[in-house]
Scaffold this motif. Structure first.
Motif, PDB file in Angstrom:
ATOM      1  N   SER A  65       0.819  -1.207   0.000  1.00 19.80           N
ATOM      2  CA  SER A  65       0.000   0.000   0.000  1.00 19.80           C
ATOM      3  C   SER A  65       0.858   1.265   0.000  1.00 19.80           C
ATOM      4  N   ILE A  66       2.177   1.102   0.002  1.00 25.30           N
ATOM      5  CA  ILE A  66       3.092   2.240  -0.166  1.00 25.30           C
ATOM      6  C   ILE A  66       3.261   2.438  -1.659  1.00 25.30           C
ATOM      7  N   SER A  67       2.732   3.520  -2.165  1.00 25.25           N
ATOM      8  CA  SER A  67       2.747   3.708  -3.617  1.00 25.25           C
ATOM      9  C   SER A  67       4.071   4.238  -4.147  1.00 25.25           C
ATOM     10  N   HIS A  68       4.913   4.798  -3.279  1.00 29.42           N
ATOM     11  CA  HIS A  68       6.179   5.381  -3.732  1.00 29.42           C
ATOM     12  C   HIS A  68       7.340   4.946  -2.835  1.00 29.42           C
ATOM     13  N   PRO A  69       7.798   3.688  -2.949  1.00 28.46           N
ATOM     14  CA  PRO A  69       8.909   3.251  -2.096  1.00 28.46           C
ATOM     15  C   PRO A  69      10.188   4.034  -2.359  1.00 28.46           C
ATOM     16  N   GLU A  70      10.302   4.586  -3.548  1.00 28.07           N
ATOM     17  CA  GLU A  70      11.501   5.368  -3.894  1.00 28.07           C
ATOM     18  C   GLU A  70      11.589   6.655  -3.077  1.00 28.07           C
TER      19      GLU A  70
END
Length: 179
Positions: A65-70
């Motif tokens: 559910s983390i859309s932006h791990p970067e």
């Protein structure tokens, strides 16, 4: 098969909400899931294997559910906010499965899952000691700071933790400029 799995997991969650993991028996779980022991053992080695599987699934669900791990690299404060929103979206389940002696497992599972996801997306960072340590520090530290300071408002805790996480970024960037 899927219905059986769901029944086993639901019975486990129900039992886990009332008992510590080490006090749950296969017999009572099977009664709650309306299955026999051989069916349980066809899916899991024991209660600990079931718990381990559920922990991994929950951590993966939080991580997915983390859309932006970067953002852990590009925008650590935004990453922290996403991570805590992900934690909160699963809070009732995580509070049950990761209660008691299992409470410290959640941050370990999340760290493992976030690193896996990040390094799959950015394989060139695999084996990067600085990033590995920053990830551990941010994920573990943020998790424990958040849960250890429950007397404060959740949004305020997230904001403070985000600022702290952001303050690590210059050190990280300096490391890469000098190496």
């Amino acid at each position: 098969m899927e219905k059986t799995e769901k029944g086993i997991k639901n019975a486990f969650i129900e039992l886990r909400s009332r008992k510590p993991l080490e006090r749950i028996t296969v017999k009572e779980l099977c009664a709650g899931a309306c299955i026999n022991k051989s069916t349980f053992y066809a899916h899991y080695r024991d209660i600990y294997d079931l718990s381990d599987t559920m922990e991994a699934e929950i951590a993966e669900s939080v991580t997915n559910s983390i859309s932006h791990p970067e953002y852990i690299i590009e925008n650590p404060a935004a990453f922290t906010q996403e991570l805590f929103l992900a934690y909160q979206s699963q809070s009732s389940l995580t509070n049950t499965v990761f209660s008691g002696d299992q409470s410290s497992h959640l941050s370990d599972r999340i760290e493992e899952s976030v690193k896996k996801m990040l390094f799959e997306k950015y394989p060139q960072h695999r084996g990067d000691m600085m990033l590995d340590i920053v990830l551990s520090y941010c994920i573990q530290g943020a998790y424990h700071a958040f849960h250890g300071n429950r007397r404060y408002d959740a949004d305020e805790r997230i904001a403070v933790i985000g600022r702290i996480t952001d303050s690590i970024r210059p050190l990280y960037e300096e490391y890469y400029l000098n190496n």
